[in-house]
Design an enzyme around this catalytic site. Structure first.
Site, PDB file in Angstrom:
ATOM      1  N   CYS A 334      -2.011   8.006  -4.217  1.00  0.00           N
ATOM      2  CA  CYS A 334      -1.637   6.678  -3.740  1.00  0.00           C
ATOM      3  C   CYS A 334      -1.901   5.641  -4.834  1.00  0.00           C
ATOM      4  CB  CYS A 334      -2.426   6.343  -2.483  1.00  0.00           C
ATOM      5  SG  CYS A 334      -4.188   6.530  -2.778  1.00  0.00           S
ATOM      6  N   THR A 335      -1.388   5.911  -6.023  1.00  0.00           N
ATOM      7  CA  THR A 335      -1.547   4.965  -7.116  1.00  0.00           C
ATOM      8  C   THR A 335      -0.304   5.020  -8.004  1.00  0.00           C
ATOM      9  OG1 THR A 335      -2.659   4.646  -9.252  1.00  0.00           O
ATOM     10  CG2 THR A 335      -3.036   6.753  -8.182  1.00  0.00           C
TER      11      THR A 335
END
Ligand code: PLP
Length: 402
Positions: A334-335
């Site tokens: 999630c980056t």
């Protein structure tokens, strides 16, 4: 750099057996490559940090490489493959008294000293145990800053904790303990250099200062350990390193500076081209004009692109004639940092297709951060004429979560 038919077939077979992303290593290709390095006019060590997989260490062992280890974990892994400790040397900026005692206990007797503290701690142990130790002094040279210099994982011309300046190792500043035999010096500041002339010029530029230190210590037939730094092509249009030119450069260095031996600790160049990371496409979508392929794996398994912004070469495992189009490849984290590059792939690519990242044999799995987001660990397997061998199956997060 495209996959050979033989490698493609082996990876296709492996992909049918593997539920999740995996690493695969081509042992026959690796062995053939290592055989070609045997003629080097240098003593070759393998930098285990590049890939500590047992089968890789065994391949290097069979071709007569020594082993450069940086931690107790690497040391135990090398010893577990049956390597004699006389063929191991220890480099690394952290060598606590406990680390040094462990290494001595396991029979290691060659150390690259990176500070006066390391020398004091090692001498104390050697004195207590009445043993002799062979040492090299790790030197860090100040270089004029090149404004064009790209980020270099080894620090390049920036000050780093790797070694000391030549002045700090001079006999008027540093006293060599009686228990030590000084073999020579170690100097290594740039990684992944693909142009042989640049590599040789870097060595040539370092030699006058290294030689002044060797002269001051009056070492007969000194050793100069040049570390690693030999590059491999990651981008499609790059040429392979000219190995013959590297060998000529080493010969030149030895005769010009009357060296006893050159040593090299090869990581990337030894094993990088013989590893593949395979991961399945999970989703394909467009967002604000960008065409994304999102894969099930990602930087948690293959961190290097996020660290260096340099992509690994990628192709689809299924050969296909459809036109190529540009994809931004992202992983499951999630980056926005989990980007594995912008690359050309068939426009027919779809969910479930396997992507193969090549040149992933060095600084792959163990350089990554496999625990982030608790995805499954990738399997590691080898392939050769004798078939596929899964050394570690994929494991769910429950294997490591406490
Ligand atoms: C001391 C030392 N020697 C050798 C190597 C291997 O370098 P390369 O992968 O460029 O061959 C490294 C890599 O970081 C290193 O730190």
């Amino acid at each position: 750099m495209a996959l050979t038919e033989q490698v493609r077939k082996a990876l296709q077979l492996a992909s049918k057996q593997q539920p999740h992303s995996f690493y695969a290593y081509d042992l026959d290709g690796l062995d053939q490559h290592l055989a070609g390095l045997e003629s080097a006019p240098a003593k070759l060590w393998y930098a285990v940090k590049a890939n500590p997989l047992s089968a890789i260490i065994q391949s290097l062992d069979a071709r007569g490489f020594g082993f450069d280890v940086a931690s107790l974990g690497e040391l135990k892994q090398v010893l577990a493959q049956g390597v004699d400790p006389s063929r191991i040397l220890n480099t690394g900026p952290v060598k606590t008294p406990e680390h040094l005692a462990d290494f001595i206990e396991h029979g290691v007797r060659i150390f690259v000293l990176e500070s006066h503290q390391q020398a004091d701690d090692l001498a104390k142990i050697a004195r207590e145990q009445q043993i002799r130790i062979q040492v090299l002094l790790r030197v860090q040279l100040p270089w004029a800053k090149d404004p064009e210099e790209k980020m270099n994982v080894l620090g390049g011309s920036n000050p780093t904790p790797f070694g000391l300046t030549p002045e700090q190792w001079m006999p008027d500043t540093f006293t060599l303990p009686d228990e030590f035999e000084l073999l020579g010096v170690h100097c290594f500041q740039w990684g992944n250099i693909l142009c042989a002339d640049t590599l040789v010029q870097t060595w040539q530029a370092a030699m006058p200062k290294l030689n002044a230190l060797l002269d001051a210590w009056q070492i007969p037939e000194p050793v100069v350990d040049l570390g690693g730094g030999l590059g491999i092509p990651y981008a499609g249009q790059q040429q392979e390193l000219d190995w013959q030119r590297v060998c000529q450069g080493l010969e030149q260095l030895k005769s010009e500076f009357q060296l006893g031996q050159c040593w090299m600790e090869l990581g990337r160049y030894a094993v990088g081209p013989y590893g593949y990371y395979a991961s399945k496409v999970a989703d394909i979508k467009d967002n604000q004009g960008v065409h994304f392929a999102v894969i099930e794996g990602g930087s948690q398994h293959l961190l290097r692109p996020a660290l260096t912004t340099q992509a690994f070469p990628v192709e689809s495992l299924q050969p296909c004639d459809s036109p190529l189009t540009s994809y931004q490849i992202h992983g499951a984290l999630c980056t926005g940092l989990d980007c594995l590059g912008s690359l050309q792939l068939p426009d027919s690519l779809q969910r479930g297709d396997w992507l193969i990242f090549s040149q992933a044999g060095a600084y792959g799995f163990t350089e990554s951060m496999p625990y982030f987001l608790c995805h499954a660990l990738p399997a590691e397997l080898t392939f050769s004429q004798s078939g596929i061998n899964v050394l570690r199956p994929s494991a769910p997060a429950s294997h490591y979560l406490a």
